[in-house]
Write an enzyme that holds these catalytic residues in place. Sequence first.
Site, mmCIF file in Angstrom:
data_model
loop_
_atom_site.group_PDB
_atom_site.id
_atom_site.type_symbol
_atom_site.label_atom_id
_atom_site.label_comp_id
_atom_site.label_asym_id
_atom_site.label_seq_id
_atom_site.Cartn_x
_atom_site.Cartn_y
_atom_site.Cartn_z
ATOM 1 N N LYS A 38 -6.994 -1.540 23.548
ATOM 2 C CA LYS A 38 -8.292 -0.711 23.181
ATOM 3 C C LYS A 38 -8.081 0.444 22.210
ATOM 4 C CE LYS A 38 -10.835 -3.557 25.874
ATOM 5 N NZ LYS A 38 -11.252 -4.523 25.078
ATOM 6 N N CYS A 39 -6.977 0.579 21.620
ATOM 7 C CA CYS A 39 -6.564 1.675 20.807
ATOM 8 C C CYS A 39 -6.852 1.332 19.588
ATOM 9 C CB CYS A 39 -4.875 1.397 21.069
ATOM 10 S SG CYS A 39 -4.041 2.795 19.846
ATOM 11 N N GLY A 40 -7.209 2.582 18.966
ATOM 12 C CA GLY A 40 -7.959 2.507 17.565
ATOM 13 C C GLY A 40 -6.648 1.709 16.372
ATOM 14 N N ALA A 42 -4.982 -0.742 17.315
ATOM 15 C CA ALA A 42 -4.916 -2.412 17.767
ATOM 16 C C ALA A 42 -4.697 -3.352 16.586
ATOM 17 C CB ALA A 42 -5.820 -2.672 18.736
#
Length: 165
Positions: A38-40, A42
Amino acid sequence: MRYIMEFYNLSVKTPQGNILSMSDFQGKVVIVVNTATKCGLAPQFDGLEEIHQTYKDKGAVVLGFPCNQFGGQEPETNDSVEESCKINFGVTFQLTEKIDVNGLHTHPLFKLLKNELGGCFGKTIKWNFTKFIIDGSGKPFKRYSPTTKPKKLIKDIERLIKKIN
């Protein structure tokens, strides 16, 4: 030579709980990255998968270490992380169980890597998608920031593969 023995003596569990020994990767260039679905950052999964597909038969391996220490950006469980990465990002490279990269419960591999290759924040991991390359002899070679795109690792990967082939 201390780090070589340390690296190859380490292991981690797969999401299914099986032991994955770093000694299985002797003679290979190993790319280690702490991941979060869910990281930017990703979208870097795509570049990491491209490295995996391009170099898996040439002497390099990508290992993804899911970590939920940065903004709760890895909500997946060990049971669901591989499926989520495959469905959402096309990941086929090896993932591990969720681990800690900082703090009291830091995984020993990340303790070693941070100790050998400090970053701008010293011996800590700044964020998801911090990347490390270990050469074919087990020596930690280089650390890359979370914002470094995987394609920027290719020159170093190719140079290290030439040394082992």
